[in-house]
Design a protein around this motif. Structure first.
Motif, PDB file in Angstrom:
ATOM      1  N   ARG A 127     -23.572   4.754  -9.781  1.00  0.00           N
ATOM      2  CA  ARG A 127     -22.797   4.182  -8.867  1.00  0.00           C
ATOM      3  C   ARG A 127     -21.589   3.876  -9.526  1.00  0.00           C
ATOM      4  O   ARG A 127     -21.678   3.409 -10.467  1.00  0.00           O
ATOM      5  CB  ARG A 127     -23.550   2.660  -8.450  1.00  0.00           C
ATOM      6  CG  ARG A 127     -22.952   2.284  -7.071  1.00  0.00           C
ATOM      7  CD  ARG A 127     -23.691   0.704  -7.038  1.00  0.00           C
ATOM      8  NE  ARG A 127     -23.006   0.114  -6.052  1.00  0.00           N
ATOM      9  CZ  ARG A 127     -23.684  -0.397  -4.988  1.00  0.00           C
ATOM     10  NH1 ARG A 127     -25.006  -0.150  -4.486  1.00  0.00           N
ATOM     11  NH2 ARG A 127     -23.022  -1.098  -4.053  1.00  0.00           N
ATOM     12  N   THR A 128     -20.715   4.203  -8.507  1.00  0.00           N
ATOM     13  CA  THR A 128     -19.033   3.994  -8.947  1.00  0.00           C
ATOM     14  C   THR A 128     -18.179   3.840  -7.826  1.00  0.00           C
ATOM     15  O   THR A 128     -18.643   3.782  -6.937  1.00  0.00           O
ATOM     16  CB  THR A 128     -18.839   5.183  -9.961  1.00  0.00           C
ATOM     17  OG1 THR A 128     -17.466   5.017 -10.155  1.00  0.00           O
ATOM     18  CG2 THR A 128     -18.843   6.499  -9.165  1.00  0.00           C
ATOM     19  N   TYR A 129     -17.008   3.627  -8.406  1.00  0.00           N
ATOM     20  CA  TYR A 129     -15.817   3.458  -7.320  1.00  0.00           C
ATOM     21  C   TYR A 129     -15.943   4.584  -6.271  1.00  0.00           C
ATOM     22  O   TYR A 129     -16.110   5.696  -6.809  1.00  0.00           O
ATOM     23  CB  TYR A 129     -14.448   3.222  -7.860  1.00  0.00           C
ATOM     24  CG  TYR A 129     -14.354   2.055  -8.788  1.00  0.00           C
ATOM     25  CD1 TYR A 129     -14.025   0.790  -7.896  1.00  0.00           C
ATOM     26  CD2 TYR A 129     -14.551   2.078 -10.010  1.00  0.00           C
ATOM     27  CE1 TYR A 129     -13.788  -0.309  -8.609  1.00  0.00           C
ATOM     28  CE2 TYR A 129     -14.213   0.967 -10.718  1.00  0.00           C
ATOM     29  CZ  TYR A 129     -14.050  -0.288 -10.090  1.00  0.00           C
ATOM     30  OH  TYR A 129     -13.843  -1.481 -10.821  1.00  0.00           O
ATOM     31  N   THR A 150     -16.017   9.476  -6.489  1.00  0.00           N
ATOM     32  CA  THR A 150     -17.013  10.403  -5.955  1.00  0.00           C
ATOM     33  C   THR A 150     -16.444  11.368  -5.124  1.00  0.00           C
ATOM     34  O   THR A 150     -17.188  12.344  -4.435  1.00  0.00           O
ATOM     35  CB  THR A 150     -18.048   9.546  -5.094  1.00  0.00           C
ATOM     36  OG1 THR A 150     -17.552   9.039  -4.060  1.00  0.00           O
ATOM     37  CG2 THR A 150     -18.632   8.600  -6.185  1.00  0.00           C
ATOM     38  N   PRO A 157     -22.717   5.107  -2.363  1.00  0.00           N
ATOM     39  CA  PRO A 157     -23.301   4.462  -3.240  1.00  0.00           C
ATOM     40  C   PRO A 157     -25.002   4.566  -3.019  1.00  0.00           C
ATOM     41  O   PRO A 157     -25.817   4.826  -3.752  1.00  0.00           O
ATOM     42  CB  PRO A 157     -22.925   3.217  -3.363  1.00  0.00           C
ATOM     43  CG  PRO A 157     -22.214   2.856  -2.044  1.00  0.00           C
ATOM     44  CD  PRO A 157     -21.550   4.217  -1.584  1.00  0.00           C
ATOM     45  N   LYS A 158     -25.519   4.362  -1.851  1.00  0.00           N
ATOM     46  CA  LYS A 158     -26.548   4.370  -1.430  1.00  0.00           C
ATOM     47  C   LYS A 158     -27.378   5.809  -1.554  1.00  0.00           C
ATOM     48  O   LYS A 158     -28.352   5.907  -1.881  1.00  0.00           O
ATOM     49  CB  LYS A 158     -26.977   3.931   0.020  1.00  0.00           C
ATOM     50  CG  LYS A 158     -26.768   2.347   0.077  1.00  0.00           C
ATOM     51  CD  LYS A 158     -25.952   1.805   1.486  1.00  0.00           C
ATOM     52  CE  LYS A 158     -25.702   0.529   1.112  1.00  0.00           C
ATOM     53  NZ  LYS A 158     -24.838  -0.262   2.227  1.00  0.00           N
ATOM     54  N   ASN A 184     -27.904   6.672  -5.400  1.00  0.00           N
ATOM     55  CA  ASN A 184     -29.302   5.754  -5.796  1.00  0.00           C
ATOM     56  C   ASN A 184     -30.467   6.890  -5.359  1.00  0.00           C
ATOM     57  O   ASN A 184     -31.338   6.916  -6.074  1.00  0.00           O
ATOM     58  CB  ASN A 184     -29.296   4.400  -5.219  1.00  0.00           C
ATOM     59  CG  ASN A 184     -28.485   3.597  -5.998  1.00  0.00           C
ATOM     60  OD1 ASN A 184     -27.997   3.564  -6.893  1.00  0.00           O
ATOM     61  ND2 ASN A 184     -28.382   2.203  -5.252  1.00  0.00           N
TER      62      ASN A 184
END
Lengths: 261, 261
Positions: free
Chosen positions: A126-128, A132, B93-94, B97
């Motif tokens: 997970r990052t800014y 991404t 972000p999800k 994950n």
DNA sequence: CATTAGGTATCATTATATAATATCTAACGC
DNA sequence: GCGTTAGATATTATATAATGATACCTAATG
């Protein structure tokens, strides 16, 4: 448009492109007036061009707010790009392997003028959001990938770049001193890789190795981002670097030609 | 161009866009004549427009072969798109994950007319290049993501779609029979997810769950691709589905509005 | 060395984009 | 409820700027 007095230059097309380029991370959707203000085109021109782009499916228009934004066609352009860049097809499977082996975020960057551009990104942590997104351009001098690539160029070329290419602060710890950057590239010339810390994100560390073209000049770089809280230079060199270099070497194909304008 | 007799329509811009859209997976770089042939524009027009696109940095031109291809600007367009689509920032972000938890390839797809388009892709396993590229459009009826999204629409709408939306064969096992597809969507209405097998790649299986908009209609879907050699429907439903649904639900935000033209 | 296909440059013509203006729409304050 | 305003949409006369035919290069090919 008086400057481009060339019969092989279609002004209307160029103006249309200006509308497209008006959208970025801080201009995600725009009204007609905003577009006009931002592009410097007058109201009528903006109206005609935006309307054309809408009819042609390049701009979505919210029926309620009448605001324009990029359509799915913008993603289709990336799709076409990926097929046109021979490096990406070559690199993709190897990058996937690498990211799985490392369990860390892996990126493919190419040189684009005095910036680098992220062509492929495989985020693992997970990052800014900005870290991404493909297509992101960053000043080459402020990135490990840029420095690793520069280090493969003839000395006079990379020294000129260190002296003149743009720099701008992203975090309080972004290096703005060209002497420090020069030392970093010198190290990359010697080592064959570059490590940077906190250039784009506070406490983020990055390591990059060049992908060499047939002429010995880097056409791209494989880069890995990790947290500065859990990693240091020594551990990166010991645990990440070997696999990173193997990957970059495996991608470097002698038949590939560098992209050029 | 006699059909678009509209003073708010700029023909030259539209023609320029035709040049851009001429590039795809099977047209990765083109000469002037190829471009002219493929777009149906005459030699002069192609020359002027391609030249303009080159000057404006939208097309790279190989100095040796004089052939044109997509420039890095095409990736920058994807960059702008990502910032403009509120769903992506929400989902990223999800999705990261999820892909880490599953160790399998995860995709975010949106509905784009009668096709789906892959907006974000997180490949975990080595696979076909086409399966890793963002911006890829596929007939909605032939994908688990498309069927899962359709199943959230009012019954008359999705039934009409099943009857009329396009289908084309990608593998020998691509479903071409609309009754079979109808049954698959019916199952998705009942179950809240869709599983498909071998539609795009032989022996590849896919499972998808819808991301619901404020109106209850799906605006997107989270999809996971796995190998049919090591997975079957039961194991997918048991081991992948729960996490997939959690992710999709966590993304669904009531304030997001569906994209529209 | 002749041939030719493909890229590049030129130019008269008018179709086509322009920009000023007018009209419509909806949000806001009073 | 009405007047005001900002912004989007539509119209039109005008001349600029795009057009496409043609001619000229250039570099492969036999």
């Amino acid at each position: 448009m008086k400057t481009k007095q060339n019969t092989l230059y279609v002004g209307s097309l160029a103006k249309g492109l200006r509308l497209l380029r008006a959208f970025d991370e801080s201009h995600r959707e725009m009204s007609l007036s905003e577009l006009a203000a931002r592009t410097g085109l007058d109201k009528s021109a903006t109206q005609r061009l935006a309307n054309t782009l809408h009819i042609e499916g390049m701009l979505d228009k919210d029926p309620g707010t009448r605001r324009f934004r990029p359509s799915h066609a913008w993603l289709e352009m990336a799709y076409a790009y990926y097929w046109s860049d021979p490096l990406v097809g070559q690199a993709m499977p190897k990058l996937i392997n690498l990211s799985q082996e490392l369990g860390e975020t892996v990126n493919l960057a190419e040189l684009s003028g005095d910036h680098i551009i992220y062509v492929s990104r495989l985020p693992c942590k997970r990052t800014y959001f900005a870290a991404t997104v493909i297509g992101r351009r960053l000043p080459a001098l402020s990135t490990s990938a840029g420095r690793a690539m520069l280090a493969t160029l003839p000395e006079d070329e990379w020294r000129a770049a260190v002296d003149h290419w743009p720099i701008k602060p992203f975090t309080p710890s972004t290096t703005l001193d060209r002497d420090t950057i020069r030392a970093s590239v010198e190290a990359a010339v010697h080592d064959g890789y570059a490590i940077s810390k906190g250039q784009m994100i506070l406490n983020e560390m990055a390591v990059a190795t060049p992908i060499l073209g047939p002429d010995g000049r880097a056409c791209a770089a494989v880069q890995c981002s990790v947290s500065g809280h859990t990693w240091d230079r020594d551990r990166i060199a010991a645990e990440i670097l070997p696999k990173l270099q193997d990957t970059a070497n495996a991608i470097s194909p002698s038949f590939l030609s560098p992209r050029g304008g």
